[in-house]
Design an enzyme around this catalytic site. Structure first.
Site, PDB file in Angstrom:
ATOM      1  N   THR A 238       4.467 -57.474 -27.153  1.00 35.13           N
ATOM      2  CA  THR A 238       4.224 -58.435 -26.079  1.00 35.13           C
ATOM      3  C   THR A 238       2.719 -58.594 -25.863  1.00 35.13           C
ATOM      4  O   THR A 238       1.905 -58.070 -26.629  1.00 35.13           O
ATOM      5  CB  THR A 238       5.024 -58.028 -24.812  1.00 35.13           C
ATOM      6  OG1 THR A 238       4.899 -59.072 -23.851  1.00 35.13           O
ATOM      7  CG2 THR A 238       4.521 -56.721 -24.211  1.00 35.13           C
TER       8      THR A 238
ATOM      9  N   LYS B 235       0.686 -60.160 -29.802  1.00 32.85           N
ATOM     10  CA  LYS B 235       1.594 -60.870 -30.715  1.00 32.85           C
ATOM     11  C   LYS B 235       0.867 -61.422 -31.947  1.00 32.85           C
ATOM     12  O   LYS B 235       1.426 -61.434 -33.038  1.00 32.85           O
ATOM     13  CB  LYS B 235       2.315 -62.002 -29.986  1.00 32.85           C
ATOM     14  CG  LYS B 235       3.348 -61.499 -28.988  1.00 32.85           C
ATOM     15  CD  LYS B 235       4.097 -62.649 -28.344  1.00 32.85           C
ATOM     16  CE  LYS B 235       5.033 -62.149 -27.254  1.00 32.85           C
ATOM     17  NZ  LYS B 235       5.823 -63.228 -26.656  1.00 32.85           N
TER      18      LYS B 235
ATOM     19  N   MET C 269       8.820 -71.169 -18.643  1.00 26.26           N
ATOM     20  CA  MET C 269       9.005 -69.980 -19.483  1.00 26.26           C
ATOM     21  C   MET C 269       8.644 -68.689 -18.764  1.00 26.26           C
ATOM     22  O   MET C 269       8.971 -67.601 -19.225  1.00 26.26           O
ATOM     23  CB  MET C 269       8.213 -70.133 -20.791  1.00 26.26           C
ATOM     24  CG  MET C 269       8.934 -71.074 -21.762  1.00 26.26           C
ATOM     25  SD  MET C 269       7.991 -71.621 -23.203  1.00 26.26           S
ATOM     26  CE  MET C 269       7.389 -70.097 -23.863  1.00 26.26           C
TER      27      MET C 269
ATOM     28  N   GLY D 125      12.375 -68.387 -17.027  1.00 27.46           N
ATOM     29  CA  GLY D 125      12.462 -67.868 -18.381  1.00 27.46           C
ATOM     30  C   GLY D 125      13.240 -66.565 -18.533  1.00 27.46           C
ATOM     31  O   GLY D 125      13.152 -65.934 -19.585  1.00 27.46           O
TER      32      GLY D 125
END
Ligand code: ATR
Length: 271
Positions: free
Chosen positions: A62, A66, A215, A239
């Site tokens: 995370t 990423k 999101m 999200g």
């Protein structure tokens, strides 16, 4: 012996992934251990290598790692390659294999959980950072009429347009240039909500029956969700479903079994 996974991030204490994967493991009878791993900002690669050396089987990745995970991978899925970022790593004797399950998680949440088919729809993606880039290919694969990518910094939207043009009808625009347009599905992939900011949008952007999706998720509707509710969106979502769906695809990749996500989404909502 149980298989061992971690979610690596910084910060990572807030991550719901251990809860989600524990629920999946219980539901499917898999022997899985899944924990949080805080890596120093300059120590992602070392953290992965150490975990691998200790016998780890894979990891979720995370913020803010990423892109680093993508660079570290030996092989990856086509959707991860396009996303430019990886959120799921599988360790094997052959090396590190990467996937990006965020986009498919978003599309599954929209189409399956929220019951909103994207085929033929006019879709607006707000933002052109890593989060936006991760979801555009899977959205285009759902065959919308077109996707417009709107961003504060025009050059970043234009770059994503060029990257994804081979996969569907996709345009880039500034927020101001959206005036007069209407969308059936609007997806907020900016980090503006995190800072409690609302992006200034032209009036009448949301078509009749439209779905507006942020999101981000929080215990309260985000500022963007509140804005959408006040400006004619028919359906508004955060999200959380995407989070559970992207985890389910990672779980499937690791264990070979697809968990049932509905019960887990309901459980997290109730918390
Ligand atoms: P992420 O990985 O979350 O996508 P990012 O790559 O830093 O993070 O991208 C953040 C996105 O949110 C960008 O599209 C950014 O717009 P710019 O490219 O113009 O910077 C967008 N964003 C963040 N705060 C914003 C705000 N207050 N108004 C408009 N856009 C914002």
């Amino acid at each position: 012996m149980s298989k061992h996974y971690v979610v690596i991030g910084n910060p990572v204490a807030h991550s719901k992934s251990p809860l989600i994967h524990a629920a999946f493991a219980q539901q499917t009878g898999q022997d899985v251990r899944y924990e949080r791993l805080l890596a120093p900002l300059d120590g992602f690669v070392n953290a992965v290598r150490s975990f691998q050396a200790e016998g780890g089987n894979g990891a979720n990745v995370t913020v803010p790692f990423k892109e680093a995970a993508w660079q570290l991978a030996d092989t990856m899925t086509p959707r991860a390659r396009l996303a430019g970022a990886a959120n799921t790593l599988v360790f094997s004797d052959l090396g590190i294999h990467a996937d990006n399950t965020d986009g498919v998680g978003l599309v599954t949440d929209i189409q399956k959980n929220l019951g909103y088919a994207l085929a033929g729809r006019r879709v607006l993606v707000m933002g052109a950072g890593g989060a936006a880039r991760g979801v555009i290919a899977p959205i285009l694969a759902a065959l919308p009429a077109f996707v417009v990518i709107a961003n504060r910094t025009a050059a970043k939207a234009a770059a994503l347009r060029t990257l994804f043009a081979p996969f569907g009808i996709v345009e880039a625009a500034s927020y101001q240039a959206l005036a007069g347009m209407q969308f059936d599905c609007v997806i907020n992939a900016t980090s503006a909500s995190l800072a409690g900011q609302v992006i200034d949008l032209p009036d009448a952007l949301f078509a009749t029956g439209s779905l507006v999706y942020d999101m981000m998720y929080a215990t309260q509707p985000t500022p963007f969700m509140q804005y959408a509710q006040q400006h004619g969106a028919a359906q508004v979502a955060d999200g959380l479903g995407m989070l559970v769906e992207q985890a389910a695809v990672a779980f499937h990749l690791w264990q070979g079994v697809m968990p049932d996500t509905h019960a887990v989404i309901s459980h997290l909502r109730a918390l």
